[in-house]
Design an enzyme around this catalytic site. Structure first.
Site, short mmCIF file in Angstrom:
data_model
loop_
_atom_site.label_atom_id
_atom_site.label_comp_id
_atom_site.label_asym_id
_atom_site.label_seq_id
_atom_site.Cartn_x
_atom_site.Cartn_y
_atom_site.Cartn_z
N THR A 139 77.11 19.06 -56.15
CA THR A 139 77.87 18.31 -55.16
C THR A 139 77.46 18.62 -53.72
O THR A 139 78.18 18.26 -52.78
CB THR A 139 79.38 18.56 -55.35
OG1 THR A 139 79.65 19.96 -55.23
CG2 THR A 139 79.85 18.05 -56.70
N ASP A 194 84.33 19.15 -52.38
CA ASP A 194 83.85 20.12 -53.39
C ASP A 194 85.01 20.94 -53.92
O ASP A 194 85.10 21.22 -55.12
CB ASP A 194 82.84 21.11 -52.78
CG ASP A 194 81.66 20.47 -52.11
OD1 ASP A 194 80.57 20.50 -52.68
OD2 ASP A 194 81.83 19.94 -51.00
N ASN A 206 77.33 21.65 -46.25
CA ASN A 206 78.45 21.35 -45.35
C ASN A 206 78.60 22.42 -44.27
O ASN A 206 78.94 22.13 -43.14
CB ASN A 206 79.75 21.22 -46.14
CG ASN A 206 79.82 19.93 -46.93
OD1 ASN A 206 79.29 18.91 -46.52
ND2 ASN A 206 80.46 19.98 -48.09
N HIS A 253 84.49 12.23 -52.42
CA HIS A 253 83.13 12.07 -52.96
C HIS A 253 82.87 12.94 -54.21
O HIS A 253 82.59 12.45 -55.29
CB HIS A 253 82.10 12.47 -51.90
CG HIS A 253 82.20 11.77 -50.60
ND1 HIS A 253 81.81 10.47 -50.42
CD2 HIS A 253 82.62 12.21 -49.39
CE1 HIS A 253 81.99 10.12 -49.16
NE2 HIS A 253 82.47 11.16 -48.51
N ASP A 254 82.91 14.26 -53.98
CA ASP A 254 82.42 15.20 -55.00
C ASP A 254 83.28 15.22 -56.26
O ASP A 254 82.79 15.51 -57.35
CB ASP A 254 82.33 16.61 -54.42
CG ASP A 254 81.34 16.70 -53.28
OD1 ASP A 254 80.45 15.83 -53.19
OD2 ASP A 254 81.45 17.64 -52.47
N PHE A 314 74.38 12.31 -46.53
CA PHE A 314 74.17 13.68 -46.05
C PHE A 314 73.49 14.58 -47.07
O PHE A 314 72.50 15.25 -46.75
CB PHE A 314 75.52 14.29 -45.63
CG PHE A 314 75.42 15.72 -45.18
CD1 PHE A 314 74.95 16.04 -43.92
CD2 PHE A 314 75.82 16.75 -46.02
CE1 PHE A 314 74.86 17.35 -43.50
CE2 PHE A 314 75.74 18.07 -45.61
CZ PHE A 314 75.25 18.37 -44.35
N ASN A 315 74.00 14.67 -48.30
CA ASN A 315 73.45 15.63 -49.27
C ASN A 315 71.98 15.40 -49.53
O ASN A 315 71.20 16.36 -49.68
CB ASN A 315 74.22 15.54 -50.60
CG ASN A 315 75.57 16.20 -50.55
OD1 ASN A 315 75.87 16.98 -49.65
ND2 ASN A 315 76.41 15.88 -51.53
#
Length: 315
Positions: free
Chosen positions: A128, A17, A42, A242-243, A168-169
């Site tokens: 994100t 992020d 997170n 990722h983000d 996860f998100n």
């Protein structure tokens, strides 16, 4: 290239992020970050807010307001990713416990609603972390759907990283994710299928280390820590950024290959809760409700990120 697009960054910083914030707010970026809102994910929402403030301070972007949002999912109990991001949510770099910058005092959900309703042009929401804030905003004021250009998310995929099938998100708040995908707003998804193709390995770390400004050095520290936890947890040779894929897409959509498809979120079974059902083969014959990233031009992605990092001032 999209010019001067207004965005709200809804996040849970988080190493990736933080990198997304940094490239979105770079001197070369055409994106106008009208607000940063934080969500539990997170780490706790308070830690995530602290991290967002510290990152913006390093960027020298105190002009961007930060607002604390939801401190837990819509229904589930909270769950954090300490094994990946550490006790602070941003372990690795030494950051102050008391940031110089301060949050606004307004709730993140209210900020999303107000910014979208009052904008003279459609706003893009970049999400994100877990989708709790975005879902709550859509529930509290359904009219905002009419003035959202896109919801660009990092989450999901055709496989999981928190359970065998759930990322996860999405797993943290499957109910919120389901609300977003059923909202009728255009959604663009960067899941594990594509984010695992962009690994911050030793070669990338050394490449960014050569830039040698305070922001790039901070990113190098983030990537080193992220690389270590991904090696330990998943035996991967580099931390996936990722983000940051969400912002790379907004900076240059040509970086990614997208497929228009039908996506739904499973939130009934304890075994598969948070699974993203991505109908790439159109087996359901449903109207597509999302664009799903399937491939990435790796070198173009790193070049775009390097350009953003080089735009920050040297010491």
């Amino acid at each position: 290239m999209v010019n001067n697009r207004k965005i709200i960054m809804d996040c849970d910083p988080g190493h990736d992020d933080a990198i997304a914030l940094i490239i979105a707010g770079a001197e070369t970026s055409p994106l106008d970050i009208v607000a940063v809102t934080t969500v539990a994910g997170n780490q706790s929402v308070d830690k995530n807010t602290r991290n967002a403030l510290n990152v913006l301070d390093i960027m020298q972007r105190g002009d961007i307001p930060v607002s604390t949002g939801a401190d837990r999912p819509l229904i589930k109990e909270s769950a954090f990713a300490e094994s990946i991001h550490g006790e602070t949510g941003l372990d690795g770099p030494q950051l102050p416990k008391n940031p110089k910058l301060k949050a606004t005092g307004n709730h993140g959900v209210k900020v999303i609603v107000d910014e979208v309703l009052n904008s003279d042009e459609p706003i893009t929401i970049v999400a994100t972390g877990p989708l709790t804030n975005v879902a709550m905003a859509l529930i509290q004021e359904p009219k905002i759907a009419e003035n959202i250009q896109e919801i660009v998310i990092m989450g999901g995929g055709t496989f999981g990283n928190w359970t065998p099938t759930a990322e996860f998100n999405i797993w943290v708040d499957g109910e919120a994710a389901k609300k977003v995908f059923n909202s009728g707003v255009p959604v663009v998804v960067f899941g594990l299928d594509v984010t695992h193709q962009l690994l911050g390995n030793d070669t990338i770390i050394e490449r960014f280390n050569q830039i040698n400004n305070p922001v790039s050095q901070f990113v190098v520290e983030l990537l080193k820590f992220f690389k270590s936890t991904y090696k330990e947890q998943f035996d991967m040779d580099g931390g996936p950024i990722h983000d940051a894929c969400t912002i790379l897409y907004l900076l240059n959509p040509k970086i990614f290959t997208l497929q228009h498809t039908y996506i739904q979120i499973e939130n009934q079974s304890p075994l598969t809760y948070g699974t993203m059902s991505v109908d790439l083969n159109h087996t359901y014959h449903q109207e597509p409700n999302a664009h799903f990233a399937t491939a990435v031009d790796i070198e173009l992605a790193w070049n775009t990120m390097e350009k953003a990092l080089r735009s920050y001032p040297s010491l």
